[in-house]
Design an enzyme around this catalytic site. Structure first.
Site, PDB file in Angstrom:
ATOM      1  N   LYS A 176     -44.609  24.228  47.020  1.00  0.00           N
ATOM      2  CA  LYS A 176     -43.795  24.698  45.924  1.00  0.00           C
ATOM      3  C   LYS A 176     -44.085  26.186  45.706  1.00  0.00           C
ATOM      4  O   LYS A 176     -45.130  26.651  46.152  1.00  0.00           O
ATOM      5  CB  LYS A 176     -44.113  23.908  44.666  1.00  0.00           C
ATOM      6  CG  LYS A 176     -45.599  23.905  44.345  1.00  0.00           C
ATOM      7  CD  LYS A 176     -45.847  23.457  42.968  1.00  0.00           C
ATOM      8  CE  LYS A 176     -45.565  24.593  42.048  1.00  0.00           C
ATOM      9  NZ  LYS A 176     -46.663  24.863  41.123  1.00  0.00           N
ATOM     10  N   LYS A 186     -52.720  12.565  44.883  1.00  0.00           N
ATOM     11  CA  LYS A 186     -53.904  12.179  44.104  1.00  0.00           C
ATOM     12  C   LYS A 186     -54.019  10.655  44.051  1.00  0.00           C
ATOM     13  O   LYS A 186     -53.020   9.956  43.882  1.00  0.00           O
ATOM     14  CB  LYS A 186     -53.839  12.786  42.694  1.00  0.00           C
ATOM     15  CG  LYS A 186     -53.943  14.323  42.720  1.00  0.00           C
ATOM     16  CD  LYS A 186     -54.025  14.924  41.334  1.00  0.00           C
ATOM     17  CE  LYS A 186     -53.842  16.440  41.358  1.00  0.00           C
ATOM     18  NZ  LYS A 186     -55.056  17.239  41.410  1.00  0.00           N
ATOM     19  N   LYS A 217     -52.447  26.079  30.276  1.00  0.00           N
ATOM     20  CA  LYS A 217     -53.652  26.751  30.759  1.00  0.00           C
ATOM     21  C   LYS A 217     -54.518  27.113  29.549  1.00  0.00           C
ATOM     22  O   LYS A 217     -54.034  27.221  28.438  1.00  0.00           O
ATOM     23  CB  LYS A 217     -53.282  27.999  31.539  1.00  0.00           C
ATOM     24  CG  LYS A 217     -52.383  27.685  32.731  1.00  0.00           C
ATOM     25  CD  LYS A 217     -52.731  28.506  33.948  1.00  0.00           C
ATOM     26  CE  LYS A 217     -51.813  28.188  35.123  1.00  0.00           C
ATOM     27  NZ  LYS A 217     -52.394  27.217  36.072  1.00  0.00           N
ATOM     28  N   GLU A 244     -55.382  22.226  31.832  1.00  0.00           N
ATOM     29  CA  GLU A 244     -56.267  23.045  32.659  1.00  0.00           C
ATOM     30  C   GLU A 244     -57.080  23.949  31.753  1.00  0.00           C
ATOM     31  O   GLU A 244     -56.588  24.396  30.716  1.00  0.00           O
ATOM     32  CB  GLU A 244     -55.434  23.917  33.601  1.00  0.00           C
ATOM     33  CG  GLU A 244     -54.601  23.153  34.586  1.00  0.00           C
ATOM     34  CD  GLU A 244     -53.966  24.095  35.595  1.00  0.00           C
ATOM     35  OE1 GLU A 244     -54.557  24.289  36.653  1.00  0.00           O
ATOM     36  OE2 GLU A 244     -52.902  24.660  35.294  1.00  0.00           O
ATOM     37  N   ASP A 249     -45.733  18.113  46.967  1.00  0.00           N
ATOM     38  CA  ASP A 249     -46.142  18.162  45.569  1.00  0.00           C
ATOM     39  C   ASP A 249     -47.517  17.519  45.590  1.00  0.00           C
ATOM     40  O   ASP A 249     -47.636  16.290  45.708  1.00  0.00           O
ATOM     41  CB  ASP A 249     -45.193  17.358  44.676  1.00  0.00           C
ATOM     42  CG  ASP A 249     -45.596  17.492  43.214  1.00  0.00           C
ATOM     43  OD1 ASP A 249     -46.805  17.390  42.927  1.00  0.00           O
ATOM     44  OD2 ASP A 249     -44.717  17.700  42.367  1.00  0.00           O
ATOM     45  N   HIS A 250     -48.552  18.326  45.502  1.00  0.00           N
ATOM     46  CA  HIS A 250     -49.881  17.769  45.803  1.00  0.00           C
ATOM     47  C   HIS A 250     -50.320  16.723  44.787  1.00  0.00           C
ATOM     48  O   HIS A 250     -51.221  15.953  45.051  1.00  0.00           O
ATOM     49  CB  HIS A 250     -50.923  18.880  45.982  1.00  0.00           C
ATOM     50  CG  HIS A 250     -51.406  19.496  44.706  1.00  0.00           C
ATOM     51  ND1 HIS A 250     -50.677  20.423  44.018  1.00  0.00           N
ATOM     52  CD2 HIS A 250     -52.542  19.315  43.993  1.00  0.00           C
ATOM     53  CE1 HIS A 250     -51.354  20.796  42.936  1.00  0.00           C
ATOM     54  NE2 HIS A 250     -52.496  20.137  42.895  1.00  0.00           N
ATOM     55  N   ASP A 288     -43.706  26.056  36.817  1.00  0.00           N
ATOM     56  CA  ASP A 288     -44.903  25.894  37.634  1.00  0.00           C
ATOM     57  C   ASP A 288     -45.406  24.450  37.651  1.00  0.00           C
ATOM     58  O   ASP A 288     -45.900  23.974  38.664  1.00  0.00           O
ATOM     59  CB  ASP A 288     -46.000  26.831  37.095  1.00  0.00           C
ATOM     60  CG  ASP A 288     -47.261  26.819  37.942  1.00  0.00           C
ATOM     61  OD1 ASP A 288     -47.135  26.954  39.180  1.00  0.00           O
ATOM     62  OD2 ASP A 288     -48.368  26.675  37.385  1.00  0.00           O
ATOM     63  N   HIS A 295     -44.813  18.653  39.182  1.00  0.00           N
ATOM     64  CA  HIS A 295     -45.870  17.662  38.967  1.00  0.00           C
ATOM     65  C   HIS A 295     -45.567  16.673  37.831  1.00  0.00           C
ATOM     66  O   HIS A 295     -45.667  15.466  38.002  1.00  0.00           O
ATOM     67  CB  HIS A 295     -47.207  18.356  38.673  1.00  0.00           C
ATOM     68  CG  HIS A 295     -47.603  19.384  39.693  1.00  0.00           C
ATOM     69  ND1 HIS A 295     -47.353  19.238  41.041  1.00  0.00           N
ATOM     70  CD2 HIS A 295     -48.244  20.576  39.581  1.00  0.00           C
ATOM     71  CE1 HIS A 295     -47.815  20.290  41.701  1.00  0.00           C
ATOM     72  NE2 HIS A 295     -48.356  21.122  40.834  1.00  0.00           N
ATOM     73  N   ARG A 314     -50.344  37.960  60.002  1.00  0.00           N
ATOM     74  CA  ARG A 314     -50.067  39.228  60.662  1.00  0.00           C
ATOM     75  C   ARG A 314     -51.354  39.905  61.143  1.00  0.00           C
ATOM     76  O   ARG A 314     -51.376  40.557  62.178  1.00  0.00           O
ATOM     77  CB  ARG A 314     -49.314  40.148  59.716  1.00  0.00           C
ATOM     78  CG  ARG A 314     -48.510  41.159  60.511  1.00  0.00           C
ATOM     79  CD  ARG A 314     -47.908  42.241  59.677  1.00  0.00           C
ATOM     80  NE  ARG A 314     -47.391  41.757  58.415  1.00  0.00           N
ATOM     81  CZ  ARG A 314     -46.259  42.194  57.890  1.00  0.00           C
ATOM     82  NH1 ARG A 314     -45.534  43.059  58.536  1.00  0.00           N
ATOM     83  NH2 ARG A 314     -45.865  41.774  56.712  1.00  0.00           N
TER      84      ARG A 314
HETATM   85  C1  BG6 Z   1     -50.338  24.197  41.021  1.00  0.00           C
HETATM   86  C2  BG6 Z   1     -49.958  25.238  40.008  1.00  0.00           C
HETATM   87  O1  BG6 Z   1     -49.195  23.588  41.550  1.00  0.00           O
HETATM   88  O2  BG6 Z   1     -51.153  23.211  40.424  1.00  0.00           O
HETATM   89  C3  BG6 Z   1     -51.194  25.855  39.378  1.00  0.00           C
HETATM   90  O3  BG6 Z   1     -49.181  26.257  40.629  1.00  0.00           O
HETATM   91  C4  BG6 Z   1     -52.113  24.783  38.861  1.00  0.00           C
HETATM   92  O4  BG6 Z   1     -50.820  26.758  38.348  1.00  0.00           O
HETATM   93  C5  BG6 Z   1     -52.372  23.697  39.906  1.00  0.00           C
HETATM   94  O5  BG6 Z   1     -53.337  25.396  38.492  1.00  0.00           O
HETATM   95  C6  BG6 Z   1     -53.147  22.535  39.326  1.00  0.00           C
HETATM   96  O6  BG6 Z   1     -53.541  21.651  40.348  1.00  0.00           O
HETATM   97  P1  BG6 Z   1     -54.809  20.704  40.198  1.00  0.00           P
HETATM   98  O7  BG6 Z   1     -54.817  19.862  41.420  1.00  0.00           O
HETATM   99  O8  BG6 Z   1     -56.004  21.608  40.072  1.00  0.00           O
HETATM  100  O9  BG6 Z   1     -54.597  19.919  38.941  1.00  0.00           O
END
Ligand code: BG6
Length: 487
Positions: A146, A180, A337, A214, A175-176, A233, A238, A46
């Site tokens: 997501k 990987k 986390k 993490e 879904d990243h 999350d 994942h 925007r």
């Molecule tokens: C995301 C989550 O999908 O993945 C985050 O919403 C998380 O909470 C992240 O920190 C972790 O991704 P990566 O690639 O750093 O392991």
């Protein structure tokens, strides 16, 4: 395969994801010669900005998030010249005409990708708007991040809203984790070798562990995270995707639907967890004050600025797959986390040997383990027993066949988004979640969420910098097993 000429439009172009991931990823692919001349990247939000302002924003993003050695002045200048910006009111009227003029100007044959790096509440309305404004043509693709819904019902609703305007083969649900390297390597390891597949079942595998740890805390995402929690999350997407790739039957081809059909079968075979067994097989945790890698840190409630919250920042689950291949093989999942460090891995532990010919003097015989490290230091390790070299008599020891990719190949590990963005342009959906997969994952997660409410299973506290609450240790030790400590 070859990448076609494209326009990639990023809604939320001035946001965090664009800055940290999307622009750096596109820069790398451009530097490496994979972006066809004439392709354009259009930032949209925007805020009023000129093309020039956006190029300055992108340059800063690249200087911050790309290794200094990889920022090559010529490549950077070329990349910036591909950038444009349009100010658009996503759900209102202003700016659409200008965006349309810009896109039409590129001709109608090129691939057009709309990347919605915006809040999930506007995915549906924005998809409708794109269609209504006449921006969707045959080669148009829609990319969404997501979360796809926050439970089964909202996911179905969102999928249905999108399906009104886009065909399923135009929709790319990211879904990243699927981008990987190690995750893709799982397919190579299983299906390009004859060694593993014959033993990849309940007869030879004792159990599987999937850890996504993490060290970070809330990272300024309190608003989203407190409503989501670790199960929504991380596990719904994942971890279940990783589980599905470990467990799937050999697909007949590498085509998107062949793989996704097999993943879907796994998700549908997950043994239900509900109020009857949730307390035995799930653990929730919430971090408290403690120490992180960087020093003393506050607890979740302090980070949140609230007096109370029942949101979990840690989950451990003993999952099971009800099918012939996996009956009786637990899949222990954990993610959280503020754990001791960032470390993600899949550990496959094989069964003990059926009969021991070695006496006590040979030392203990450990079960074989295959460790797939997702991050950091991506690689594969196969632990084996061998004779201890040199020593008199038969003494055994454990060694690892170690394939740490960075050492073995001396190449940069591309970020997941590089691969995924190019797959969007190529139109390859193999590493994206299909509608029914997302819904099947929610179908398993929903009853867990409901059980936690119904039986009032609250998160147990754990000190930051530890591996989660004590119940998580008990979850696996009760079965006579231990968590694998990531290296
Ligand atoms: C995301 C989550 O999908 O993945 C985050 O919403 C998380 O909470 C992240 O920190 C972790 O991704 P990566 O690639 O750093 O392991």
């Amino acid at each position: 395969s070859r990448v076609e000429l494209f326009d990639c439009v990023i809604f939320g172009g001035g946001g965090d994801l664009a800055e940290r991931k999307l622009l750096p990823a596109l820069y790398y692919r451009d530097r490496d010669g994979q972006i066809p001349a004439g392709s354009r990247i259009v930032g949209v939000s925007r805020t009023e900005r000129s093309d020039e302002d956006y190029r300055i924003f992108a340059q800063k993003a690249i200087e911050l998030h790309v290794d200094a050695a990889d920022v090559e002045p010529e490549a950077l200048a070329r990349f910036l010249s591909r950038l444009h910006y349009r100010s658009v009111d996503a759900l209102g009227d202003s700016g659409w005409e200008e965006l349309k003029v810009l896109l039409d100007d590129g001709g109608k044959d090129r691939v057009r990708a709309f990347y919605l790096a915006v809040g999930p509440t506007i995915f549906g309305p924005l998809a409708a708007k794109l269609k209504a404004e006449g921006l969707v043509h045959d080669k148009t693709r829609l990319v969404i991040e997501k979360p796809v819904g926050r439970d089964l019902q909202s996911a179905q609703q969102l999928n249905a809203d999108i399906a009104r305007h886009f065909r399923e083969d135009q929709v790319f649900r990211i879904d990243h984790y699927l981008g990987k390297e190690t995750v893709q390597n799982l397919m190579a390891l299983r299906f390009a070798n004859v060694l593993y597949e014959p033993v990849w079942n309940h007869s030879f595998i004792d159990h599987v562990q999937i850890t996504v740890a993490e060290s970070v805390g809330l990272e300024g995402r309190a608003g989203y995270y407190d409503k989501a929690g670790a199960l929504r999350d991380m596990v719904q997407n994942h971890l279940l995707q990783l589980l599905a790739l470990v467990a799937l039957e050999p697909p007949s081809t590498l085509k998107a639907d062949a793989i996704r059909d097999e993943k879907l079968k796994v998700l549908r075979a997950l043994k239900p967890i509900d109020a009857r067994n949730a307390f035995q097989v799930t653990v929730r945790g919430q971090y408290q004050a403690g120490a992180s890698e960087s020093g003393a840190v506050k607890g979740y409630l302090d980070d949140l600025g609230e007096r109370s919250s029942d949101t979990e920042t840690f989950v451990a689950i003993k999952a099971e797959i009800n099918n012939w291949r996996w009956a009786g093989v637990p899949f222990y999942l954990r993610t959280g986390k503020r754990l001791p460090r960032r470390a993600s891995e899949i550990v496959v532990t094989f069964r003990p040997v059926p009969f021991l010919i070695f006496g006590d003097s040979a030392g203990p015989v450990s079960q074989n383990r295959l460790v797939l490290r997702l991050q950091p230091g991506e690689g594969v390790k196969q632990w084996l027993m061998i004779k201890n070299p040199g020593s008199g008599g038969m003494r055994l020891r454990q060694v690892a066949l170690d394939m740490t990719f960075a050492e073995a190949f001396n190449i940069r590990q591309p970020d997941a988004y590089e691969r995924l963005l190019m797959d969007v342009i190529r139109g390859d959906q193999a590493l994206f979640m299909r509608r029914d997969e997302v819904e099947a994952a929610w179908e398993w997660v929903d009853p867990i969420l409901r059980a936690w409410k119904d039986i009032e299973q609250k998160p147990q506290g754990y000190a930051s910098g530890t591996w989660g609450p004590s119940r998580a240790i008990a979850l696996i030790e009760r079965d006579g097993r231990t968590w694998h400590e990531p290296e």
